[in-house]
Write an enzyme that holds these catalytic residues in place. Sequence first.
Site, PDB file in Angstrom:
ATOM      1  NE  ARG A 132      -2.386  -1.533   3.992  1.00 55.54           N
ATOM      2  CZ  ARG A 132      -2.759  -2.038   4.756  1.00 55.54           C
ATOM      3  NH1 ARG A 132      -4.062  -2.320   4.713  1.00 55.54           N
ATOM      4  NH2 ARG A 132      -2.147  -2.269   5.821  1.00 55.54           N
ATOM      5  CG  ASP A 227       1.075  -0.614   5.893  1.00 56.07           C
ATOM      6  OD1 ASP A 227       0.356  -1.518   6.492  1.00 56.07           O
ATOM      7  OD2 ASP A 227       0.894  -0.796   4.640  1.00 56.07           O
ATOM      8  CG  ASP A 228      -3.335  -0.254   8.379  1.00 56.56           C
ATOM      9  OD1 ASP A 228      -2.570  -0.552   9.412  1.00 56.56           O
ATOM     10  OD2 ASP A 228      -4.230  -0.941   8.165  1.00 56.56           O
ATOM     11  CG  ASP A 306      -3.565 -10.412  15.712  1.00 56.73           C
ATOM     12  OD1 ASP A 306      -3.386 -11.654  14.986  1.00 56.73           O
ATOM     13  OD2 ASP A 306      -4.095  -9.561  15.346  1.00 56.73           O
ATOM     14  CB  SER A 337      -9.051  -8.695   8.825  1.00 57.29           C
ATOM     15  OG  SER A 337      -8.937  -7.233   8.837  1.00 57.29           O
TER      16      SER A 337
HETATM   17  C1  UD1 Z   1      -4.722  -7.849  11.349  1.00 49.97           C
HETATM   18  C2  UD1 Z   1      -4.670  -6.812  12.531  1.00 49.97           C
HETATM   19  C3  UD1 Z   1      -2.949  -6.570  12.460  1.00 49.97           C
HETATM   20  C4  UD1 Z   1      -2.136  -7.920  12.701  1.00 49.97           C
HETATM   21  C5  UD1 Z   1      -2.855  -8.674  11.590  1.00 49.97           C
HETATM   22  C6  UD1 Z   1      -2.077 -10.178  11.847  1.00 49.97           C
HETATM   23  C7  UD1 Z   1      -6.207  -5.100  13.052  1.00 49.97           C
HETATM   24  C8  UD1 Z   1      -6.836  -3.701  12.676  1.00 49.97           C
HETATM   25  N1  UD1 Z   1      -5.287  -5.428  12.102  1.00 49.97           N
HETATM   26  O1  UD1 Z   1      -4.446  -7.198  10.188  1.00 49.97           O
HETATM   27  O2  UD1 Z   1      -2.579  -5.716  13.387  1.00 49.97           O
HETATM   28  O3  UD1 Z   1      -1.047  -7.611  12.378  1.00 49.97           O
HETATM   29  O4  UD1 Z   1      -4.175  -8.923  11.496  1.00 49.97           O
HETATM   30  O5  UD1 Z   1      -3.132 -11.200  12.267  1.00 49.97           O
HETATM   31  O6  UD1 Z   1      -6.592  -5.826  13.800  1.00 49.97           O
HETATM   32  N2  UD1 Z   1       1.408  -7.247   5.696  1.00 49.97           N
HETATM   33  C9  UD1 Z   1       2.582  -7.824   5.356  1.00 49.97           C
HETATM   34  N3  UD1 Z   1       2.924  -8.811   4.373  1.00 49.97           N
HETATM   35  C10 UD1 Z   1       1.402  -9.110   3.742  1.00 49.97           C
HETATM   36  C11 UD1 Z   1       0.163  -8.583   4.018  1.00 49.97           C
HETATM   37  C12 UD1 Z   1       0.286  -7.542   5.000  1.00 49.97           C
HETATM   38  O7  UD1 Z   1       3.638  -7.644   5.927  1.00 49.97           O
HETATM   39  O8  UD1 Z   1       1.570 -10.034   2.841  1.00 49.97           O
HETATM   40  C13 UD1 Z   1       1.609  -6.087   6.651  1.00 49.97           C
HETATM   41  C14 UD1 Z   1       1.051  -4.860   6.101  1.00 49.97           C
HETATM   42  O9  UD1 Z   1       1.678  -3.989   5.616  1.00 49.97           O
HETATM   43  C15 UD1 Z   1       0.436  -4.214   7.518  1.00 49.97           C
HETATM   44  C16 UD1 Z   1       0.041  -5.529   8.449  1.00 49.97           C
HETATM   45  O10 UD1 Z   1       0.761  -6.634   7.757  1.00 49.97           O
HETATM   46  O11 UD1 Z   1       1.285  -3.441   8.145  1.00 49.97           O
HETATM   47  C17 UD1 Z   1      -0.972  -6.056   8.556  1.00 49.97           C
HETATM   48  O12 UD1 Z   1      -1.946  -5.963   7.391  1.00 49.97           O
HETATM   49  P1  UD1 Z   1      -3.317  -5.546   7.008  1.00 49.97           P
HETATM   50  O13 UD1 Z   1      -3.464  -5.761   5.490  1.00 49.97           O
HETATM   51  O14 UD1 Z   1      -3.462  -4.360   7.383  1.00 49.97           O
HETATM   52  O15 UD1 Z   1      -4.165  -6.367   7.763  1.00 49.97           O
HETATM   53  P2  UD1 Z   1      -5.012  -6.270   8.887  1.00 49.97           P
HETATM   54  O16 UD1 Z   1      -6.474  -6.762   8.578  1.00 49.97           O
HETATM   55  O17 UD1 Z   1      -5.229  -4.928   9.554  1.00 49.97           O
HETATM   56 MN    MN Z   2      -4.457  -2.968   9.151  1.00 53.91          MN
END
Ligand code: UD1
Ligand code: MN
Length: 462
Positions: A132, A227-228, A306, A337
């Site tokens: 992103r 990052d979000d 988590d 998610s």
């Molecule tokens: C949800 C949680 C997040 C947690 C994740 C792991 C909330 C709002 N968010 O993620 O805190 O870490 O579950 O169970 O409760 N990312 C990668 N590789 C990937 C995809 C994503 O490193 O292939 C990183 C993203 O850049 C971001 C983080 O992982 O920093 C979480 O990803 P995101 O897509 O925001 O997932 P959530 O549903 O928010």
């Molecule tokens: Mn997120």
Amino acid sequence: MRRNHCIGFIFLSLTVWSVVTYFLFLQRPLGTRFSEREAAVQQRLKELEQGVRQQSADSEQLVRQLQRTVHQRQQLAVADAVKRRVEDAEADQLTDEEKLQQEKVRQLRARAGQRLAGGAPVLAVLVFACNRVTVSKCLDQLLRYRPSAQQFPIVVSQDCAHQPTAGAIAAYGDRVFHIQQPDQSEIVVLPKEKKFKGYYKISRHYGWALNQTFFNFNFDTVIIVEDDLDVSPDLFEYFLGTYALLQRDPTLWCVSAWNDNGKVGLVDEGAPEMLHRTDFFPGLGWMLRRAVWEELAPKWPAAYWDDWIRQPEQRRGRACIRPELSRTRTFGKVGVSNGHFYEKHLKFIKLNEKFVPFTQMNLTYLLKDNYDQQFVKWVYESPVVTYQELKSGSVAHEGPVRIPYHTNDMYKRTAKMLGLMDDFRSGVPRTGYRGVVSFMYKGRRVFLAPNANWKGYDPGWS
Ligand code: UD1
Ligand code: MN
């Protein structure tokens, strides 16, 4: 060679001295003819002779030892020279990219090892990114509010090898350290887990990046940001102010910037300085120290990190500090998610706007021994009311009140009506401390609480 000469010389001197002593004793006139005395003298001579022999043997052994040491030293010197030549050759073969990476590691280690004035800690900020480009929104805020680049080096760890996102991060130049998760191999999961593959990738990335930060760059404490996340102006001040608590209280294992029930209306907007303890690991902007990572790293899970961290085997009765008003807020509606809680809860979280000088404040009330006593008193001395009474505004009493719950269902039903998050993780309700969930309702402090004789969480509650 000089050393060999020296050893030879020592050996020779010891031998000559031994021989001279020996003969001197042999040729000394006995001076008396009494046979007893003669026997005694003979005995003494024998002993001396033995002594001399022993000395000579000892010297030989010493010399042999010295020779061995010299030999080993020479071998080591040769090995060193060879190693240096191999490294030089390798360095010649490194691509510019790899050399750059090596230089970054060197710089990060230097930052981690830095001593700041007054013994102030260096806290690394580790930002997780993937695909992103909006990571820049998060980085802009971190850079805007960061009080010191020395004290808070920002490492952006990127997964997913997504070029536009890499470009967005690179645009910050050396204001952030951009590292890339190298393992982009396909993760094999069971067919029913296919749609959750993202959670596997996140977990792999977390494991790698935290290992890098603690074990390669050698930081002692890390603030983890995704990052979000939007961040509050006093985010750094908050972590700096609570750092000592995390060091001092072994029953704490994290400080989080997040209030799971931090929605407008559920928080006391007039109390931005208010902090709590919670048994529920909140994540979403949190501080972790090396000792805890050393414990978790060897068993780090393949997915759902988590929820895994919230299990009793990992938590081991420990709590986190959380704020009354969140110091982070997520704008990541589109993500792994896929907005699961986003529309219902996350987007309503109130982000604190007022700067609270936490480092100037006495926060020892949050240490377990101080906090628990006060907390239990506060909760269980509050009068009991029903949800209906509270809702209709018919509670005559001013000040905090308590709504009891006794079962899983009862908790969920009441929480839903109050607008709280109603889920459990390993039996712990969000923001719960000793089973109690504390929040505001119509301007009043309310505790959703189990009986005073509460015996602990039931991991079966879900
Ligand atoms: C949800 C949680 C997040 C947690 C994740 C792991 C909330 C709002 N968010 O993620 O805190 O870490 O579950 O169970 O409760 N990312 C990668 N590789 C990937 C995809 C994503 O490193 O292939 C990183 C993203 O850049 C971001 C983080 O992982 O920093 C979480 O990803 P995101 O897509 O925001 O997932 P959530 O549903 O928010
Ligand atoms: Mn997120």
